[in-house]
Scaffold this active site. Structure first.
Site: not given
Length: 384
Positions: A127, A160, A244-246, A282, A343, A370
């Site tokens: 968290a 979270i 590591q998270e990223r 094509q 569709g 960003e």
């Protein structure tokens, strides 16, 4: 393009991960999407077959191998099966939360928590984010003030992951509110602590079966034994684990894009328009050619970063590059795939529709595109 980073033992693990996903997750995915969370029994079964905590020491029930390739394989199989939301509880647990326990637990903490984290009896969450602050963690208002033999935690967190189902929550809080980064610490809250309340399971655009919650702390007493990594070291610990998270997000991004591409190739080969298959036009072939090339580039890039992480060489800038570029590619590619479905791509019963919704958060959580560009730009220019 053939990938070269995996060895025989990794492919054996892939077979286990694929079989488990097909057996335990795919048949239940739609129900869990409607419920807004997975059945925790699935998580425990994942522990039983060795899909959790491959990096944890064997004496606690882990795999005893510090090798992110195993994490990557599990993530790839989850994405390939089109069950991103239902598998995210394992991704968050393995890739994001466990490194904190592995790197920061003292011996007593490890003996208390590691066996359950490995077996699946304890699902973890972390968290950090609070309402209104986004990525500006130094401005968090949640506090953990020392009192008696521990800390009293007050505040709230939002967005979270594993917020409803988790048993252990690593909470970033200010132990010294007068400081910014240096005043932050990590404390582990356990399910059932008095004053620890979970808010609503948030209704999201995608990843419906991944429980995402608000958490509230009202004078929660946390014993000193639940301080993780020492007082005042929270921000440093967060920064150390973010690459590591990223990278994990980048892995799921390219795997998800690959799955969408594969579904699209099958679809355009079968779908007829104007008396011929869509694949015979094509424009379709050009679209597929561009997407395949982008995927090959992404796989090479991500695989090299996996190797760098295993070698202890993955930098925050490297991971930021993978995180923003791959997730932006993922969004664009899945949008192009949906267009080729016409569709039918707008119908929820088609996996490409779910993939479109599930992918949207990838450029947001773990640090927005960003923010990633800001990290890279500062490194290039030498500014802070």
């Amino acid at each position: 393009m053939r990938r070269t980073i995996f060895e025989e033992e990794h492919e054996m693990f892939r077979e286990t991960a694929r079989a488990f996903t097909e057996r335990e997750i795919v048949p239940n995915h739609e129900k869990w999407e409607a419920d807004g969370k997975v059945d925790k029994a699935m998580f425990r079964k994942a522990g039983d077959v060795g899909l959790l905590a491959t990096a944890v020491d064997e004496r606690y029930g882990g795999g005893g191998v510090l090798d992110f390739r195993y994490n990557a394989i599990l993530n790839e199989e989850i994405m390939s099966a089109g069950v991103a939301g239902s598998g995210m509880c394992m991704t968050l647990h393995n890739d994001v939360c466990l490194p904190y326990f592995i790197n920061l637990c003292d011996e007593s903490q490890a003996e208390r928590w590691m066996p359950g984290l490995c077996s699946g009896d304890l699902m973890s969450a972390i968290a950090m984010t609070e309402p209104g602050i986004g990525s500006d963690l130094a401005s968090m208002s949640t506090t953990a003030i020392r009192k008696g033999g521990g800390y009293v935690v007050n505040g709230s967190k939002t967005f979270i992951t594993n917020g409803i189902n988790s048993d252990l929550v690593i909470v970033a809080a200010k132990t010294d509110p007068s400081e910014k980064h240096r005043g932050m610490s990590l404390v582990v809250l356990e399910d059932g602590m008095e004053g620890f309340e979970r808010g609503r399971n948030l209704d999201k655009l995608g990843l419906k079966s991944q429980d995402t919650a608000e958490l509230f702390f009202d004078d929660v007493f946390v014993p000193e034994e639940n301080l993780l990594g020492g007082e005042g070291n929270g921000f440093t610990s967060l920064v150390r684990n973010l690459p590591q998270e990223r990278l994990s997000i980048a892995v799921t991004g390219v795997a998800h894009a690959q799955a969408a591409f594969d579904w699209t190739v099958d679809y355009v080969g079968e779908r007829q328009a104007f008396g011929q298959s869509i694949a015979s036009f094509q424009n379709t072939r050009f679209e597929l050619a561009e997407m395949k090339t982008e995927l090959d580039i992404a796989w090479v890039f991500v695989d090299r970063q996996i190797e760098a992480l295993n070698e202890g060489e993955l930098t925050a800038t490297d991971a930021a590059e993978a995180k923003w570029w791959v997730t932006e590619m993922q969004l664009k590619l899945i949008t192009r795939c949906l267009q080729l479905f016409g569709g039918y791509g707008f119908m929820s019963e088609y996996p490409i529709s779910k993939a479109y919704a599930d992918a949207r958060v990838q450029t947001i959580y773990g640090g927005t595109t960003e923010i990633m560009k800001e990290i890279i730009g500062r490194e290039i220019t030498g500014t802070r």
